[in-house]
Design a protein around this motif. Structure first.
Motif, short mmCIF file in Angstrom:
data_model
loop_
_atom_site.label_atom_id
_atom_site.label_comp_id
_atom_site.label_asym_id
_atom_site.label_seq_id
_atom_site.Cartn_x
_atom_site.Cartn_y
_atom_site.Cartn_z
N ASN A 40 -0.29 -28.72 -22.20
CA ASN A 40 0.02 -27.55 -22.57
C ASN A 40 0.03 -26.92 -23.80
OD1 ASN A 40 1.03 -27.78 -19.92
ND2 ASN A 40 2.94 -28.62 -20.18
N PHE A 41 0.53 -27.67 -25.00
CA PHE A 41 0.19 -27.02 -26.44
C PHE A 41 -0.89 -26.74 -26.73
CE2 PHE A 41 -1.20 -28.54 -30.64
CZ PHE A 41 -0.28 -27.69 -31.11
N ARG A 44 -1.03 -22.76 -24.63
CA ARG A 44 0.10 -21.95 -25.38
C ARG A 44 -0.56 -22.02 -27.33
NH1 ARG A 44 5.08 -24.29 -27.51
NH2 ARG A 44 5.99 -21.95 -27.56
N LYS A 45 -1.14 -22.28 -27.77
CA LYS A 45 -1.86 -22.44 -29.09
C LYS A 45 -3.06 -21.30 -28.74
CE LYS A 45 -4.41 -24.67 -32.90
NZ LYS A 45 -5.35 -25.86 -33.25
N GLN A 47 -3.32 -18.99 -26.23
CA GLN A 47 -2.72 -18.11 -26.43
C GLN A 47 -2.12 -17.01 -27.67
OE1 GLN A 47 -2.48 -16.75 -22.93
NE2 GLN A 47 -1.88 -15.07 -24.04
N ILE A 48 -1.45 -17.52 -28.38
CA ILE A 48 -0.73 -17.72 -29.11
C ILE A 48 -2.31 -16.98 -30.08
CG2 ILE A 48 -0.09 -17.96 -31.58
CD1 ILE A 48 1.64 -19.83 -30.14
N ASP A 51 -2.85 -13.22 -28.44
CA ASP A 51 -2.10 -12.75 -28.86
C ASP A 51 -2.21 -11.90 -30.21
OD1 ASP A 51 -1.33 -12.54 -26.62
OD2 ASP A 51 0.45 -13.94 -26.07
#
Length: 100
Positions: A40-41, A44-45, A47-48, A51
């Protein structure tokens, strides 16, 4: 025989002990939980980072540009009359903008 500590290798953290035995059900569940949190980390990393690269395409000035609907002559007039200008300079800039 040799030195035992020379060839000693501690495995990665997980459910196996140094001797290779399985530590137990709780250790296995904690290992699965830790691996899921790591996935999950990483997601998210990514995805950030994605973005952040999308945001770099546009400049910050574009977000706050209130002159986008102005004509070129009006923009020129505003650029020339920024700050403290005399009445003569203002009239001259207005005439130049009117001729465009």
């Amino acid at each position: 025989m040799g030195d035992f500590s020379a060839n000693f290798h501690r495995p990665e953290s997980g459910i196996h002990t140094v001797e290779g035995n399985v530590a137990g059900a709780r250790a296995a569940s904690l290992t699965r939980k830790r691996e899921a949190e790591q996935r999950n980390f990483e997601a998210r990393k990514r995805q950030i980072q994605l973005d952040a690269t999308k945001g770099r395409r546009s400049r910050i000035d574009d977000k706050f540009d209130n002159n986008s609907s102005l004509s070129s002559s009006e923009r020129l007039f505003r650029d020339k009359t920024v700050g403290l200008v005399s009445a003569e300079e203002f009239k001259k800039a207005a005439q130049e903008a009117a001729t465009l």
